[in-house]
Design an enzyme around this catalytic site. Structure first.
Site, PDB file in Angstrom:
ATOM      1  N   GLU A   1       0.739  -0.837   0.178  1.00 42.04           N
ATOM      2  CA  GLU A   1       0.064  -0.251  -0.210  1.00 42.04           C
ATOM      3  C   GLU A   1       0.893   1.030   0.041  1.00 42.04           C
ATOM      4  O   GLU A   1       1.585   0.898   0.519  1.00 42.04           O
ATOM      5  CB  GLU A   1      -0.990  -0.265   1.498  1.00 42.04           C
TER       6      GLU A   1
ATOM      7  N   ARG B   1       4.162 -12.624   9.663  1.00 41.39           N
ATOM      8  CA  ARG B   1       5.475 -12.165   9.834  1.00 41.39           C
ATOM      9  C   ARG B   1       6.211 -12.092  10.473  1.00 41.39           C
ATOM     10  O   ARG B   1       6.158 -12.433  11.209  1.00 41.39           O
ATOM     11  CB  ARG B   1       4.451 -10.231   9.780  1.00 41.39           C
TER      12      ARG B   1
ATOM     13  N   LYS C   1       3.935   0.794  10.097  1.00 40.04           N
ATOM     14  CA  LYS C   1       3.563   2.123   9.437  1.00 40.04           C
ATOM     15  C   LYS C   1       3.450   3.145  10.105  1.00 40.04           C
ATOM     16  O   LYS C   1       3.870   4.500  10.052  1.00 40.04           O
ATOM     17  CB  LYS C   1       3.028   2.255   8.157  1.00 40.04           C
TER      18      LYS C   1
END
Ligand code: ATP
Ligand code: MG
Length: 558
Positions: free
Chosen positions: A38, A264, A274
């Site tokens: 993204e 992850r 983020k």
């Protein structure tokens, strides 16, 4: 199970096995993966794990990997991020070839598919406010409540949806929801929102749209359009998988990709969300996304990490299905191992102290030929000047040595690396009692590499000839946080204030003046350093410490 197609040295993992089996069984003739960032921030080391996995599978099994920007939320996205993401993927050593895509490429198709669902009675326009929708979703133990608008006719829904698209309603006034099952045990299937109104200009589609698809409605369909075979994502999407499949079942998509999940990367002594990284940038806790303390790929690059070291780190940690933490020391060790092989050695004095050799003639300069790498003659050698006045590290001298101190102190001998054995005969102090200068004598019979030079002394120290030294700024970087897992509301209080130390006047070997931006060296005894890619000027490099020579965070045995 077969791993016939896997001929690499990369450790096997469940996804390599799946891909290899799918090729062996003829389920797929070639695999197609994708990396779907993204564009709302810079890539971090966690993304590197996903990049190495997706591009690595394509590379090793003769397939291809797409780079697809998930640009479904115009409010958060920025071209600055898009450009940086592309640059970082290339820097890591991967290439998407002609396969650069944006979810926004598919907005027309996605819109058509939304109408398709509406016409089939499988989607409806809901007028409830976002909070109501959330409140009516139910919980893990309670079913959701059906919206009063759920039974609208297909005609009415189509009309309303078209008017949403036409810009008739303000943000948040209505949403389009898939009509699935408000009682489903999986909350993701309780009539998820698939389109929302956002009156915002989009970096790619401009003002064409004021309704935007949700991630879940865009992702799987984009995979299908692009012919992705293995859609690999992190474990938090496991609960979305039934929804991913529901769309593929209920829409006339051209292909049926399959979603697989892996754990992850969590890395100690840093943060990877983020949102938190953005906050560090905005609050000026760091100098920017590429601050060398940041776990971003631009930060690691500026710090001196090599793409090879990051790829090797990703291979080392492997790919599995259970969440775990990886210790920062593993990342640090990967760059140490890489640079140990490749980085030329040099002498640099970080905290300089003057040393004068009283029996060495003034004005004389000797030049020593020094190998650039102790095990790699192919890296060549350089000339290092030696003279009566040198710089040594401040802490290589102790006036009153502690027990076990093997370096310089009054009456003690050490070897100057690549040069002579010297003996300390005294120290000169200023009126405040601070040591200003060390006085020594040298033994001309002990020149390194000459016959008769084998005399052994306990300590070896590095040095730089004072009149030849290059003065330079060196920045010592360390871990961004002082604790392994900086979590909680107060996470910013856990920032390691000692993670940056700027030394404005280090004394470097002359040859380092030619260092190109990003050139990396081992400063003997001090660590691995990289010429800063932004602040270095020709003849005037600024160096960043990538990593110390040894792990200084290892707990001493208790
Ligand atoms: P964040 O939670 O930090 O905002 P994200 O997951 O929203 O990150 P995306 O840009 O959506 O960031 O991620 C692109 C891809 O990278 C996704 O497939 C995602 O699963 C993967 N990814 C993100 N973070 C990690 C991580 N820590 N480890 C492995 N893969 C990751
Ligand atoms: Mg995401």
């Amino acid at each position: 199970m077969s791993d016939s197609a896997d001929k690499t040295n990369i450790p096997a993992n469940f996804l390599r096995t799946i891909v290899s089996d799918d090729l062996a069984s003829g389920k797929h003739r070639a695999i197609v993966t994708r990396f779907p960032p993204e564009p709302n921030g810079y890539l971090h080391i966690g993304h590197a794990k996903s990049i190495c996995l997706n591009f690595g599978l394509a590379r090793d099994f003769g397939g291809r990997c797409h780079l697809r920007f998930d640009d479904t939320n115009p409010a958060k996205e920025d071209v600055e991020y898009t450009e940086s993401i592309k640059e970082s993927v290339h820097w890591l050593g991967f290439d998407w070839g002609d396969h650069l895509y944006y979810a926004s490429n598919y907005f027309d198709q996605l819109y058509e598919w939304a109408e398709f669902l509406i016409k089939g009675g499988k989607a409806y326009v809901d007028d409830q406010a976002a909070e109501e929708i959330r409140a009516n979703r139910g919980s893990l133990t309670e079913p959701g409540k059906e919206s009063p608008y759920r039974s609208r006719s297909a005609e009415e829904n189509l009309d309303l949806f078209r008017r949403m698209r036409g810009g008739e309603f303000p943000d948040g006034a209505k949403v389009l929801r898939a009509r699935i099952d408000m009682a489903s045990p999986n909350i993701n299937l309780r009539d998820p929102v698939i389109y929302r109104i956002i009156h915002a200009s989009h970096p790619h589609t401009g003002d064409k749209w004021c309704i935007y698809p949700m991630y879940d409605f865009a992702h799987g369909q984009s995979d299908a359009i692009e012919g992705i075979t293995h859609s690999i994502c992190t474990l938090e999407f496991e609960d979305h998988k039934p929804l991913y499949e529901w769309f593929l079942e209920n829409l006339p998509v051209p292909a049926k990709p399959r979603q697989y999940e892996f754990a992850r990367l969590n890395l100690s002594y840093t943060v990877m969300s983020k949102r938190k990284l953005l906050q560090l940038v905005q609050d000026r806790d760091v100098s920017g996304w590429d601050d060398p303390r940041m776990p971003t790929l631009v930060g690691l690059r500026r710090r001196g990490y090599t793409p090879e070291s990051i790829r090797s780190f990703c291979d080392t940690i492997g790919v599995g299905r259970s969440d775990s933490w990886i210790d920062m020391s593993i990342l640090e060790e990967s760059v140490r191992a890489d640079l140990n092989e490749r980085a030329p050695r040099a002498m640099a004095v970080l905290r300089p102290l003057k040393l004068v050799i009283e029996n060495y003639a003034e004005g004389v300069v000797e030049s020593f030929t020094v190998a650039n790498h102790p095990q790699k003659p192919e890296l060549g050698s350089r000339q290092v000047p030696f003279s009566r006045e040198l710089w040594i590290e401040n802490d290589d001298f102790m006036e009153e040595p502690v027990k076990g101190f093997k370096r310089l102190s009054p009456g003690m001998e050490v070897r100057l690396r690549n040069a002579y054995i010297i003996k300390c005969i005294g120290a000169v102090k200023d009126d405040k009692g601070e040591i200003r200068e060390i006085r020594c004598t040298y033994d001309p019979e002990t020149k390194s590499g000459m016959p008769g030079s084998e005399r052994k002394v306990k300590g070896v120290i590095h040095w730089v000839s004072a009149s030849h030294a290059l003065s330079a700024e060196v920045r010592l970087y360390d871990r961004l946080f002082s604790v392994p897992s900086p979590a909680g509301d107060d996470w910013k209080a856990l920032i390691n204030l000692a993670a940056i130390e700027i030394l404005p006047d280090c004394k470097l070997e002359q040859s380092l003046g030619d260092a190109a931006p990003e050139e990396r060296f081992q400063f003997e005894r001090n660590g691995y350093f990289c010429a800063d890619r932004h602040d270095s000027m020709p003849g005037k490099p600024v160096f960043n410490r990538t990593v110390t020579l040894r792990d200084s965070w290892l707990k001493s045995p208790s």
